[in-house]
Design an enzyme around this catalytic site. Structure first.
Site, PDB file in Angstrom:
ATOM      1  CG  HIS A 156      -2.031  -0.985   1.128  1.00 28.91           C
ATOM      2  ND1 HIS A 156      -3.327  -0.648   0.856  1.00 28.91           N
ATOM      3  CD2 HIS A 156      -2.027  -2.337   1.244  1.00 28.91           C
ATOM      4  CE1 HIS A 156      -4.084  -1.727   0.813  1.00 28.91           C
ATOM      5  NE2 HIS A 156      -3.319  -2.777   1.058  1.00 28.91           N
ATOM      6  CG  ASP A 363       0.496   9.204   0.942  1.00 30.33           C
ATOM      7  OD1 ASP A 363       0.461   8.022   1.316  1.00 30.33           O
ATOM      8  OD2 ASP A 363      -0.173  10.119   1.468  1.00 30.33           O
TER       9      ASP A 363
HETATM   10  O1  F6P Z   1      -1.248   2.394   4.688  1.00 27.33           O
HETATM   11  C1  F6P Z   1      -0.172   2.148   5.477  1.00 27.33           C
HETATM   12  C2  F6P Z   1      -0.551   1.688   6.881  1.00 27.33           C
HETATM   13  O2  F6P Z   1       0.565   1.286   7.599  1.00 27.33           O
HETATM   14  C3  F6P Z   1      -1.548   0.558   6.893  1.00 27.33           C
HETATM   15  O3  F6P Z   1      -0.942  -0.701   6.792  1.00 27.33           O
HETATM   16  C4  F6P Z   1      -2.242   0.827   8.194  1.00 27.33           C
HETATM   17  O4  F6P Z   1      -3.545   0.346   8.180  1.00 27.33           O
HETATM   18  C5  F6P Z   1      -2.225   2.345   8.303  1.00 27.33           C
HETATM   19  O5  F6P Z   1      -1.117   2.767   7.585  1.00 27.33           O
HETATM   20  C6  F6P Z   1      -2.176   2.848   9.742  1.00 27.33           C
HETATM   21  O6  F6P Z   1      -0.965   2.519  10.377  1.00 27.33           O
HETATM   22  P1  F6P Z   1      -0.885   1.835  11.803  1.00 27.33           P
HETATM   23  O7  F6P Z   1      -1.605   0.528  11.741  1.00 27.33           O
HETATM   24  O8  F6P Z   1       0.575   1.679  12.065  1.00 27.33           O
HETATM   25  O9  F6P Z   1      -1.546   2.785  12.772  1.00 27.33           O
END
Ligand code: F6P
Length: 474
Positions: A156, A363
């Site tokens: 992602h 991003d």
């Molecule tokens: O999109 C990147 C990401 O790390 C996702 O895997 C995750 O859902 C989101 O950002 C939020 O991050 P975290 O789970 O570390 O709070």
């Protein structure tokens, strides 16, 4: 046949309206909507002695399966290798990586725990789709347990060029493990091509149709830009804009134009650069003072990590300075909110905003940009100012595209956005909205899963799998 989605965090139904930050949760939910499936991952809880087997919760044809992590798992795997090494490197911030052998062992150990837990309940005809940088070695671990299911991986976040990827100590072990997937998907062509260059440097041999051979295995790679639930989001925003909550925000603005920023508190989001550009805009255009408000909605994120605590202090200090310098008793230039809002509330705020400043330094995609566009009233749309370094810029060329490092250019784009004639706003918005309707999140899931299916149909792959697992592979 079930679809098994695996991600670090799982949005358990009991979390209720509390949404997981980031686009991953929205995308995964959409992928599971019309399929029989299981969503497996970490519960978000820390336990003294986590059970090896998952807990299952059933809701609306989706089974949620979760395991807890121990404190040391959380420190080494999540905070350590995933978020203090892979996250900065993949966002081109090599300078911020803080590598340790202990964290790498923890990362591999948790991937093994995930594989052990999956091994308890997956069936031979399940299709497995693994999401994001926390879980790169998972396919290798499943293959080591004799699993021959189709397994796809989707990143992602961005994938930088090989020179940057190679700054990761033992990159062959972590990034190289992606070759155990049948399909590896990226957000943009640029991310995919960077990974292809990396594989070539690692000695992988190109095969047919964007595939590579490594140690007798064939992996296909592709770009699958993630979308949103465009039509549903547009409806949601239309209704939400009439809610009392949104009307109160509009009233509190007392006729000021609303400029919006929505980001997790993260150094990759360019929040400081954006605030500086807003200050520059106010400095250069005094006629706009007391007529425009920047609402920066920034839920806190990964707060135990040093770099995140640092960015939090810098942002609050900078906002304080700008509000002190330009503010009036009757006008606060920047409103800064550290909380997350429900999906509905946010959709309503998006529809109310005249301009969205989506200016990350880097991003993967940035779904705020897409949701902002989907939320607009097509007759009187707002304007999107978008960083050229967000994956979304490759699809949304009718936005005002800016380099977030160029303060003057962002300030100028903001002025242009605020003063843009209605006809131009409509002309820019309409084709982008059409694009988002066609390439929505369902299209994304469909195209990834059909590519994964195709990857498994190729005779070359069957040969590769046979050479690895013997004649049972099919
Ligand atoms: O999109 C990147 C990401 O790390 C996702 O895997 C995750 O859902 C989101 O950002 C939020 O991050 P975290 O789970 O570390 O709070």
């Amino acid at each position: 046949m079930r679809l098994i989605i695996v991600s670090n965090r799982v949005a358990l139904p009991e979390h209720g309206k509390k949404t997981l930050p980031g686009g991953l949760a929205v995308a995964v939910k959409a992928a599971l909507r019309n399929r029989t499936g299981v969503w497996f991952g970490w519960s978000g809880d820390i336990a003294d002695a986590p059970a090896p087997e998952p807990r299952f919760v059933e809701r609306n044809r989706v089974t949620y399966a979760v395991i807890d992590l121990s404190d040391v798992d959380y420190q080494e795997y999540y905070q350590g290798l995933a978020n203090r090494v892979l996250w900065p490197i993949l966002h081109y911030r090599v300078d911020l990586q803080a590598y340790s052998h202990a964290d790498q062992s923890g990362y591999v150990r948790v991937n093994r725990r995930f594989a052990d837990a999956l091994d308890l309940f997956i069936e031979d005809d399940d299709v497995i789709w693994v999401h994001d940088y926390h879980l790169m070695p998972l396919a290798r671990e499943l293959r080591a347990r004799g699993r021959t299911n189709p397994i796809g991986f989707y990143l992602h976040i961005p994938c930088p060029p090989p020179d940057i990827l190679q700054t990761l100590p033992h990159h062959e072990d972590i990034l190289g493990s992606l070759a155990h997937y049948d399909l590896v998907g990226f957000q943009t062509d640029n991310d995919r091509d960077n990974f292809a260059d990396y594989l070539a440097l690692q000695g992988a041999k190109p095969g047919r149709g964007r595939s590579f051979w490594i140690d007798g295995r064939q992996t296909r790679i592709g770009a699958f830009p993630v979308g949103i639930e465009t039509a549903a989001y547009a409806r949601l925003a239309r209704n939400a804009a009439r809610s009392r909550f949104v009307r109160e925000i509009a009233e509190s603005l007392a006729g000021h134009h609303l400029v919006l920023g929505v980001d997790r508190l993260d150094y990759s989001k360019g929040i400081l650069h954006r605030i500086d550009a807003f200050a520059r805009f106010l400095a250069l255009h005094p006629e706009w003072r007391s007529r425009v408000t920047l609402l920066q909605i920034t839920p806190k994120s990964r707060g135990d990590i040093k770099e995140y605590a640092a960015i939090e202090n810098e942002v609050t200090t900078q906002i304080g300075k700008i509000n002190g310098l330009y503010g009036e008793a009757s006008w606060t230039p920047i409103r800064y909110v550290n909380r997350s809002y429900s999906r509905t509330a946010l959709a309503g705020i998006y529809r109310t905003a005249d301009v969205a400043l989506v200016t990350p330094l880097r991003d993967g995609m940035n779904l705020v940009a897409k949701e902002y566009l989907a939320a607009q009233d097509g007759d009187r749309p707002g304007v999107l100012v978008l960083s050229q370094f967000a994956g979304a810029a490759a699809e949304l060329g009718d936005a005002l595209i800016v380099n977030p490092h160029e303060t003057e250019a962002v300030a100028a784009a903001l002025k242009r956005a605020l003063e843009m004639p209605l006809a131009e706003r409509r002309e820019r918005h309409a084709p982008m909205f059409e694009h988002l309707l066609t390439y929505d999140v369902d299209d994304w899931a469909e195209s990834f899963l059909s590519s994964l299916h195709d990857a498994r149909q190729r005779p070359g792959l069957v040969e590769g799998l046979r050479s690895m697992f013997g004649a049972s592979a099919s």
